[in-house]
Every structure is written in structure tokens, then in C-alpha cells.
Design a protein around this motif. Sequence first.
Motif, short mmCIF file in Angstrom:
data_model
loop_
_atom_site.label_atom_id
_atom_site.label_comp_id
_atom_site.label_asym_id
_atom_site.label_seq_id
_atom_site.Cartn_x
_atom_site.Cartn_y
_atom_site.Cartn_z
N THR A 57 0.83 -1.20 0.00
CA THR A 57 0.00 0.00 0.00
C THR A 57 0.86 1.25 0.00
OG1 THR A 57 -1.78 -1.15 1.20
CG2 THR A 57 -1.81 1.26 1.25
N GLU A 61 0.88 3.98 -2.91
CA GLU A 61 0.61 5.40 -2.62
C GLU A 61 1.75 6.29 -3.13
OE1 GLU A 61 -0.03 5.35 1.56
OE2 GLU A 61 -2.17 4.83 1.40
N ARG A 64 1.34 6.51 -6.82
CA ARG A 64 0.22 7.41 -7.15
C ARG A 64 0.63 8.88 -6.98
NH1 ARG A 64 -4.12 6.83 -9.87
NH2 ARG A 64 -5.17 8.32 -8.50
#
Length: 246
Positions: A57, A61, A64
Motif C-alpha cells: 500500500t 501510494e 500514485r
Amino acid sequence: MGLKAAPEDQALLLELQEFDTRLQQLAHRARTLPEHAAVAALGGEIETVRRTLAEQTGSWEDARTELGRVESDVAVVEARIARDRDRLQGSSSVKDVAALEQELAALARRQDELEEIELVVMERVEEQETALAATREELAALEARSAETVAARDTALAALEQDRIHIAANRATVAGKVPADLLALYEKQRERYGVGASHLRAGVSSASGVALNATDLNAVRAAAPDDVILCPDSSAILVRTAESGL
């Protein structure tokens, strides 16, 4: 003077010991249910997968965030290109036109570079999203297995507890028939040595599994039927019956 108790009262101790042995066995089974180990193992797997999920994750992130920066840079370049094209269409200065065309060419190259970077980062984001989905699926499956195993463990423990309640009730009934001083000695010996009463059967003490030697056996034979005597090997109350071989 040693403790005295009627032979039939002493015989009750064998029932009491049987109940206590069964209660000990139930407690051991409750502690050693295979579901305990299975729940613990699944818990370890779940924690490992959760750590993996957290790491993935974080990486997703970060990717992103990087994609957002690249997209912002692309938007800035596109805005500058649009602005310079507007200025180019409205300019009549040869010098300004040349400068704008030169800048537009540089911006076009920069746009190509950024779009290539954008594609690479987008692919990375998609790959990480796929990995995240797989890890979430793995975690969900493990958690489902863990819930099923916990339920199976709790069901097994509940069944053992029902058995314990039933046996404890029967034990209490028998204990209520045993004279207080005899019961107190039984409890004392059981707490200290693990066994409170031993059946002397064919000269062998059930608590120790050892045959009494001639001296000890003669001492038992010489004792009165209501004498409360202790097993020389296990220290449990030695209960004599017709099977004792005396």
C-alpha cells in the motif's frame, strides 16, 4: 492414632479419583486442542500478509503521488504550449515568432519525455494495484479460515466444558458422601502428589503401577479394615477391596 474410615467410605475415594483423573484429562485436552495451534499458525500468517499489504500500500501510494506529480508537470507543459500557440498566432514579429517556435519545439520534446515517464509510472501503479488486490484476496481467505478455525476451537471447548460440568457435578455428589476428615486427607495427598487414592489390586498399587514388596504387603495385611493407610510408593490413600489379593 491414625485416621479411621469405614471400608465403604474409603472405596468412595476410588470413584472420586476416577472423576478427578477424567477432569485432568479434559483439562489437558482443552489445553492441547489442535485448533489452538492452527489458530496461532493462521494468526502468524495473517500478520505476515498484513505487513506485506501495508508495504504494498505504501509503494502504491508513493507511485500514485509520483503519477500525480508527472500529470501535473504534463498539464503545465500543455498549458504553456497552448499559450505559446496563441501568442504565435497573434504575433507579427519575426523575432518573436522564431523564439516562440523554438520554445514550442523544446516544450514538445519535454511533453514527449513526460508522457513516456507518465506511461511508465501508470504501468507501475497498475502492477501494484494488481498485487494489492491479490494480497487483499489472500488476507481475506486467511481471515476466513481463521474465523472457521476459531469457531471449531470454541465448539470443541464448549463440548469439553459441558463434559467437565457433568463430571464435576457427579464428583461433588460422591465427595458429599465421604467423611470430611477422609476427604481432606484425599485432597491434601492429591494436591501434593497428583493422585489422592490408589486401588490395591492383586498386590499392585494402581497409582504407581508397582507391586508392594513383602514387608509393605504384610503391613497392609496387618492393618485393620478401617485403618486409612498410604501407598508406600505414590503416597496416595491405598484403598483395599476384594481384588487386593490380601
